[in-house]
Design a protein around this motif. Sequence first.
Motif, PDB file in Angstrom:
ATOM      1  N   PRO A  65      27.039   1.476  -4.290  1.00  0.00           N
ATOM      2  CA  PRO A  65      26.395   1.771  -5.583  1.00  0.00           C
ATOM      3  C   PRO A  65      26.409   0.539  -6.467  1.00  0.00           C
ATOM      4  O   PRO A  65      27.282  -0.324  -6.344  1.00  0.00           O
ATOM      5  CB  PRO A  65      27.261   2.895  -6.163  1.00  0.00           C
ATOM      6  N   LEU A  66      25.434   0.456  -7.356  1.00  0.00           N
ATOM      7  CA  LEU A  66      25.313  -0.735  -8.192  1.00  0.00           C
ATOM      8  C   LEU A  66      26.218  -0.707  -9.412  1.00  0.00           C
ATOM      9  O   LEU A  66      26.207  -1.650 -10.199  1.00  0.00           O
ATOM     10  CB  LEU A  66      23.856  -0.918  -8.648  1.00  0.00           C
ATOM     11  N   SER A  67      26.991   0.360  -9.567  1.00  0.00           N
ATOM     12  CA  SER A  67      27.895   0.451 -10.702  1.00  0.00           C
ATOM     13  C   SER A  67      29.257   0.900 -10.216  1.00  0.00           C
ATOM     14  O   SER A  67      29.354   1.795  -9.377  1.00  0.00           O
ATOM     15  CB  SER A  67      27.364   1.438 -11.742  1.00  0.00           C
ATOM     16  N   GLY A  68      30.309   0.266 -10.720  1.00  0.00           N
ATOM     17  CA  GLY A  68      31.653   0.645 -10.352  1.00  0.00           C
ATOM     18  C   GLY A  68      32.253  -0.252  -9.293  1.00  0.00           C
ATOM     19  O   GLY A  68      31.582  -1.129  -8.726  1.00  0.00           O
ATOM     20  N   ILE A  69      33.533  -0.033  -9.036  1.00  0.00           N
ATOM     21  CA  ILE A  69      34.286  -0.846  -8.083  1.00  0.00           C
ATOM     22  C   ILE A  69      34.337  -0.127  -6.742  1.00  0.00           C
ATOM     23  O   ILE A  69      34.733   1.036  -6.663  1.00  0.00           O
ATOM     24  CB  ILE A  69      35.719  -1.094  -8.589  1.00  0.00           C
ATOM     25  N   THR A  70      33.935  -0.819  -5.698  1.00  0.00           N
ATOM     26  CA  THR A  70      34.089  -0.336  -4.327  1.00  0.00           C
ATOM     27  C   THR A  70      35.206  -1.132  -3.671  1.00  0.00           C
ATOM     28  O   THR A  70      35.177  -2.363  -3.680  1.00  0.00           O
ATOM     29  CB  THR A  70      32.793  -0.498  -3.520  1.00  0.00           C
ATOM     30  N   GLU A  71      36.173  -0.435  -3.102  1.00  0.00           N
ATOM     31  CA  GLU A  71      37.311  -1.085  -2.465  1.00  0.00           C
ATOM     32  C   GLU A  71      37.264  -0.860  -0.964  1.00  0.00           C
ATOM     33  O   GLU A  71      36.945   0.237  -0.500  1.00  0.00           O
ATOM     34  CB  GLU A  71      38.621  -0.513  -3.023  1.00  0.00           C
ATOM     35  N   LEU A  72      37.586  -1.914  -0.208  1.00  0.00           N
ATOM     36  CA  LEU A  72      37.763  -1.806   1.237  1.00  0.00           C
ATOM     37  C   LEU A  72      39.176  -2.271   1.554  1.00  0.00           C
ATOM     38  O   LEU A  72      39.520  -3.435   1.348  1.00  0.00           O
ATOM     39  CB  LEU A  72      36.744  -2.655   1.990  1.00  0.00           C
ATOM     40  N   ALA A  73      40.005  -1.352   2.033  1.00  0.00           N
ATOM     41  CA  ALA A  73      41.396  -1.664   2.348  1.00  0.00           C
ATOM     42  C   ALA A  73      41.600  -1.635   3.851  1.00  0.00           C
ATOM     43  O   ALA A  73      40.900  -0.924   4.575  1.00  0.00           O
ATOM     44  CB  ALA A  73      42.338  -0.668   1.656  1.00  0.00           C
ATOM     45  N   GLY A  74      42.575  -2.401   4.319  1.00  0.00           N
ATOM     46  CA  GLY A  74      42.880  -2.416   5.742  1.00  0.00           C
ATOM     47  C   GLY A  74      43.861  -3.513   6.073  1.00  0.00           C
ATOM     48  O   GLY A  74      44.161  -4.392   5.254  1.00  0.00           O
ATOM     49  N   GLN A  75      44.379  -3.459   7.283  1.00  0.00           N
ATOM     50  CA  GLN A  75      45.332  -4.456   7.735  1.00  0.00           C
ATOM     51  C   GLN A  75      44.643  -5.785   8.006  1.00  0.00           C
ATOM     52  O   GLN A  75      43.419  -5.862   8.104  1.00  0.00           O
ATOM     53  CB  GLN A  75      46.046  -3.946   8.998  1.00  0.00           C
ATOM     54  N   GLY A  76      45.439  -6.840   8.120  1.00  0.00           N
ATOM     55  CA  GLY A  76      44.894  -8.158   8.380  1.00  0.00           C
ATOM     56  C   GLY A  76      44.147  -8.205   9.712  1.00  0.00           C
ATOM     57  O   GLY A  76      44.567  -7.614  10.699  1.00  0.00           O
ATOM     58  N   GLY A  77      43.020  -8.905   9.725  1.00  0.00           N
ATOM     59  CA  GLY A  77      42.254  -9.078  10.937  1.00  0.00           C
ATOM     60  C   GLY A  77      41.374  -7.916  11.330  1.00  0.00           C
ATOM     61  O   GLY A  77      40.742  -7.937  12.396  1.00  0.00           O
TER      62      GLY A  77
ATOM     63  N   VAL B 276      36.793 -14.382 -14.101  1.00  0.00           N
ATOM     64  CA  VAL B 276      36.003 -13.167 -14.320  1.00  0.00           C
ATOM     65  C   VAL B 276      35.612 -12.976 -15.781  1.00  0.00           C
ATOM     66  O   VAL B 276      34.699 -12.191 -16.074  1.00  0.00           O
ATOM     67  CB  VAL B 276      36.749 -11.912 -13.810  1.00  0.00           C
ATOM     68  N   THR B 277      36.269 -13.669 -16.701  1.00  0.00           N
ATOM     69  CA  THR B 277      35.918 -13.511 -18.119  1.00  0.00           C
ATOM     70  C   THR B 277      35.049 -14.647 -18.649  1.00  0.00           C
ATOM     71  O   THR B 277      34.397 -14.480 -19.673  1.00  0.00           O
ATOM     72  CB  THR B 277      37.189 -13.430 -18.991  1.00  0.00           C
ATOM     73  N   GLN B 278      35.014 -15.781 -17.954  1.00  0.00           N
ATOM     74  CA  GLN B 278      34.277 -16.933 -18.454  1.00  0.00           C
ATOM     75  C   GLN B 278      33.142 -17.367 -17.521  1.00  0.00           C
ATOM     76  O   GLN B 278      31.980 -17.403 -17.932  1.00  0.00           O
ATOM     77  CB  GLN B 278      35.241 -18.111 -18.681  1.00  0.00           C
ATOM     78  N   ARG B 279      33.455 -17.679 -16.275  1.00  0.00           N
ATOM     79  CA  ARG B 279      32.436 -18.252 -15.396  1.00  0.00           C
ATOM     80  C   ARG B 279      31.514 -17.205 -14.774  1.00  0.00           C
ATOM     81  O   ARG B 279      30.290 -17.394 -14.722  1.00  0.00           O
ATOM     82  CB  ARG B 279      33.101 -19.100 -14.302  1.00  0.00           C
ATOM     83  N   VAL B 280      32.090 -16.103 -14.297  1.00  0.00           N
ATOM     84  CA  VAL B 280      31.264 -15.074 -13.669  1.00  0.00           C
ATOM     85  C   VAL B 280      30.228 -14.485 -14.638  1.00  0.00           C
ATOM     86  O   VAL B 280      29.067 -14.310 -14.266  1.00  0.00           O
ATOM     87  CB  VAL B 280      32.146 -13.966 -13.058  1.00  0.00           C
ATOM     88  N   PRO B 281      30.591 -14.165 -15.904  1.00  0.00           N
ATOM     89  CA  PRO B 281      29.567 -13.636 -16.819  1.00  0.00           C
ATOM     90  C   PRO B 281      28.382 -14.573 -17.023  1.00  0.00           C
ATOM     91  O   PRO B 281      27.257 -14.099 -17.233  1.00  0.00           O
ATOM     92  CB  PRO B 281      30.349 -13.436 -18.126  1.00  0.00           C
TER      93      PRO B 281
ATOM     94  N   PHE C   8      42.569  -6.449 -15.799  1.00  0.00           N
ATOM     95  CA  PHE C   8      41.672  -7.025 -14.799  1.00  0.00           C
ATOM     96  C   PHE C   8      40.605  -6.022 -14.373  1.00  0.00           C
ATOM     97  O   PHE C   8      39.406  -6.338 -14.333  1.00  0.00           O
ATOM     98  CB  PHE C   8      42.486  -7.491 -13.589  1.00  0.00           C
ATOM     99  N   SER C   9      41.018  -4.794 -14.063  1.00  0.00           N
ATOM    100  CA  SER C   9      40.053  -3.788 -13.625  1.00  0.00           C
ATOM    101  C   SER C   9      39.074  -3.437 -14.737  1.00  0.00           C
ATOM    102  O   SER C   9      37.891  -3.197 -14.476  1.00  0.00           O
ATOM    103  CB  SER C   9      40.785  -2.533 -13.140  1.00  0.00           C
ATOM    104  N   ALA C  10      39.537  -3.417 -15.985  1.00  0.00           N
ATOM    105  CA  ALA C  10      38.631  -3.140 -17.104  1.00  0.00           C
ATOM    106  C   ALA C  10      37.556  -4.210 -17.211  1.00  0.00           C
ATOM    107  O   ALA C  10      36.397  -3.922 -17.517  1.00  0.00           O
ATOM    108  CB  ALA C  10      39.425  -3.047 -18.403  1.00  0.00           C
ATOM    109  N   THR C  11      37.937  -5.459 -16.953  1.00  0.00           N
ATOM    110  CA  THR C  11      36.958  -6.548 -16.974  1.00  0.00           C
ATOM    111  C   THR C  11      35.918  -6.373 -15.878  1.00  0.00           C
ATOM    112  O   THR C  11      34.715  -6.552 -16.101  1.00  0.00           O
ATOM    113  CB  THR C  11      37.671  -7.901 -16.806  1.00  0.00           C
ATOM    114  N   LEU C  12      36.377  -6.010 -14.677  1.00  0.00           N
ATOM    115  CA  LEU C  12      35.447  -5.775 -13.574  1.00  0.00           C
ATOM    116  C   LEU C  12      34.504  -4.621 -13.890  1.00  0.00           C
ATOM    117  O   LEU C  12      33.290  -4.709 -13.636  1.00  0.00           O
ATOM    118  CB  LEU C  12      36.218  -5.477 -12.291  1.00  0.00           C
ATOM    119  N   GLN C  13      35.050  -3.546 -14.459  1.00  0.00           N
ATOM    120  CA  GLN C  13      34.218  -2.396 -14.812  1.00  0.00           C
ATOM    121  C   GLN C  13      33.154  -2.787 -15.840  1.00  0.00           C
ATOM    122  O   GLN C  13      31.991  -2.372 -15.755  1.00  0.00           O
ATOM    123  CB  GLN C  13      35.093  -1.263 -15.371  1.00  0.00           C
ATOM    124  N   HIS C  14      33.567  -3.573 -16.823  1.00  0.00           N
ATOM    125  CA  HIS C  14      32.630  -3.994 -17.868  1.00  0.00           C
ATOM    126  C   HIS C  14      31.494  -4.839 -17.277  1.00  0.00           C
ATOM    127  O   HIS C  14      30.320  -4.640 -17.615  1.00  0.00           O
ATOM    128  CB  HIS C  14      33.378  -4.785 -18.939  1.00  0.00           C
TER     129      HIS C  14
END
Length: 348
Positions: A98-110, A194-199, A238-244
Amino acid sequence: MDWEQLEINPRIITAVKRASIKSAREILSLSGPDLQRFTRLSRSDVFHLQAAVAAAHRSHPPVTALQLFRGEFPRLESGRRLSLACPVLDVILRGGLPLSGITELAGQGGVGKSQVALQLCLSVQYPEQYGGLNSGAVYICTEDPFPIRRLQQLIGQQGCLRPEVPQDFFHSLRFSDNIYVEHAADLGALMACVTQRVPILLARGLVRLLVVDSVAALFRSEFLADEAVERSRHLLAFSATLQHLSEQYNTPVFCINQVTDALEGSAVAQGSLGLENPKVLPALGLAWANQVMVRLMMVHLQGTVAMGDQTSTPRRLEVVFAPHLARASCVCGVWKEGVRGLPDTQDS
């Protein structure tokens, strides 16, 4: 704030002025009982006051879980998704990220988490008719160097991954020029990014995808076991910044997460979070889980799978939770051209 613009009883506005409350921030930061004490308004009046102030300062109407499930996105470009460039993976995600919100992919190394992220960084550059967003990506590395060699291999295999795309398109687009790589060695550098360069990149329309690989690395290394409260405070900021950023620029945020062993006998280990493999859990606990809209898990399976003349160790990609997705999973493999699901391996 101009209180007269609020659509509420003038009596409530008079009480707010008498209490010397001058900004909407004060209204929204104070609890209901505190507002009642300061303004001497009833509980019902305070509720209407808070609702009116929140509505006046909300840039977009909220999206409910039912709207997500139905694909009704009044402000998210009619339910568009960012494709993973694989029909099998896109089916269990109802089209992709989805184009809004945080998508997480978790898993072990490799297991292939970074490979999925690289695949998305290429997919986002395609035109809309091919499931892309016609823009670039920002890839923030917090633990390992950026996998440039694997990226180049994926770029060279795009014709195999996407046979439906005209071959001349691959020669016209310089994929690597549209991926902006950042390395963050500590939390300060990560927040500055995430607060300066990415925006700036988002505002200029140069990118429409933000990848963090991985979100757990710095939060795990910079805080001791007895600093859980401080870690949670930084994590929420940090997560609030990503959400914004996601909400303001209608941009998918894709976060890779590590896993941790589950304590035997605990409620989580017994599957209370709906995980098919409760022996390992996504890192950072509930403080982070509550900030994620879509949680995916990828785990190793036993054996070998084949596709054409290639073989791969099988993985299972599963939807752990999402407001618009059913519980589903599929078997996939990591091939030269990227991560691809195997047909007829989808489970609901």
